[in-house]
Design a protein around this motif. Structure first.
Motif, PDB file in Angstrom:
ATOM      1  N   PRO A 123      82.400  16.381  81.081  1.00 36.14           N
ATOM      2  CA  PRO A 123      83.691  16.847  81.608  1.00 36.14           C
ATOM      3  C   PRO A 123      84.369  17.893  80.734  1.00 36.14           C
ATOM      4  O   PRO A 123      84.524  17.704  79.526  1.00 36.14           O
ATOM      5  N   LEU A 163      92.015  17.030  80.291  1.00 37.17           N
ATOM      6  CA  LEU A 163      91.468  16.333  81.453  1.00 37.17           C
ATOM      7  C   LEU A 163      91.922  14.879  81.372  1.00 37.17           C
ATOM      8  O   LEU A 163      91.635  14.189  80.394  1.00 37.17           O
ATOM      9  N   ARG A 219      89.982  15.127  76.373  1.00 37.79           N
ATOM     10  CA  ARG A 219      89.816  14.136  77.445  1.00 37.79           C
ATOM     11  C   ARG A 219      90.776  12.995  77.177  1.00 37.79           C
ATOM     12  O   ARG A 219      90.662  12.303  76.161  1.00 37.79           O
ATOM     13  N   HIS A 244      83.601  16.441  87.428  1.00 38.70           N
ATOM     14  CA  HIS A 244      83.694  17.238  86.200  1.00 38.70           C
ATOM     15  C   HIS A 244      82.349  17.580  85.578  1.00 38.70           C
ATOM     16  O   HIS A 244      82.309  18.204  84.515  1.00 38.70           O
ATOM     17  N   PRO A 267      88.912  11.937  83.336  1.00 42.86           N
ATOM     18  CA  PRO A 267      87.890  12.737  84.026  1.00 42.86           C
ATOM     19  C   PRO A 267      86.728  11.874  84.512  1.00 42.86           C
ATOM     20  O   PRO A 267      86.342  10.890  83.865  1.00 42.86           O
TER      21      PRO A 267
END
Length: 278
Positions: free
Chosen positions: A201, A187, A220, A197, A190
């Motif tokens: 997330p 991600l 992330r 999300h 995010p």
């Protein structure tokens, strides 16, 4: 999903390299290979000069059809001595409608393969990509030159952004994700919140994959002023991914063409085999 029928597209003047690659992938998963040989026809002449140029147009068309027939015969011969299940058909659509022709054929396959030789071109590449993505409802696998494609990857990177296209890409690649030793759900920048999300997330997507037995890790990633495409490419290198899975054209094609986008960037220069779906 499992891949039982794989489509690849070729045209007169191309080598058999992409066919060899697609055949190898079919043998890897015991799939049938469908080959579409395409020649793009020039539109018929219109207007006041039509009568003058129509004879030349007819000669050009006849020459194209001969080349198409010859290429189709070569492709058929390529598979004649192999144990691989395969079929070959040809088409001679006008260039403006070629994506629809390719898309209709792609509806009867589980995935369309775009090999390095098609990717190196422009016209046929755009017709195959748009036909498969917008007219078939099936995914597309881009295979850049120098890569080692496999339909049984051990490490997969999934570019996740919560859009419908990402969900479709995950669903279409689920069998590969289940069979992988590690799956990284990436991600980029995010955003937390119910409409993005969620509170954590990536947690919902990871839970969904985990219930299917996928060995998933949520990554992330900050963009740090880099494009999303560049961040994903670099992360694929960092985690040793053999395949990138992502949704395609989250924005309209027109917006992507004018302003750019992740899909456009990936199409222009995929760095590893990339599965796209929408």
């Amino acid at each position: 999903m499992s891949f039982k029928t794989i489509l690849t597209v070729t045209e007169p003047g191309m080598s058999d390299d992409d066919l060899q690659l697609a055949a190898g992938l079919c043998e890897e998963v015991s799939a049938h290979l469908a080959v579409l040989v395409v020649a793009l026809a020039a539109p018929p002449p219109v207007g006041e000069f039509a009568a003058i140029v129509s004879e030349d147009w007819l000669k050009e068309r006849q020459a194209d059809e001969k080349l198409l027939k010859k290429r189709t015969a070569v492709v058929s011969a390529f598979f004649a001595g192999r144990a691989l299940s395969a079929d070959t058909v040809s088409a001679y659509p006008e260039a403006d409608w070629a994506d629809e022709t390719i898309g209709r054929r792609a509806r009867y396959a589980d995935i369309t393969i775009v090999g390095p030789e098609v990717l190196a071109g422009e016209t046929l590449k755009s017709k195959v990509v748009e036909g498969a993505l917008f007219s078939s409802g099936k995914p597309l696998l881009l295979i850049p030159k120098g890569s080692r494609p496999t339909l049984k990857p051990k490490c997969v990177l999934v570019g996740w952004d919560t859009r419908l296209e990402s969900s479709r890409a995950v669903r279409e690649s689920l069998d590969m994700l289940i069979g992988a030793d590690e799956v990284h759900l990436a991600l980029v920048d995010p955003i937390e919140g119910e409409t993005h999300h969620g509170a954590e997330p990536g947690a919902d997507a990871a839970a969904y994959l985990a219930r299917h037995g996928v060995k998933v890790t949520v990554d992330r990633l900050p963009s740090a002023n880099h494009s999303v495409a560049d961040v994903l490419r670099q992360h694929a290198v960092d985690c040793g991914a053999e395949l990138l899975v992502m949704g395609a054209y989250g924005h309209s094609r027109l917006r992507e063409r004018i302003f750019g986008g992740v899909t456009k960037s990936m199409l222009e220069g995929p760095s590893l085999p990339t599965l796209l779906a929408r």
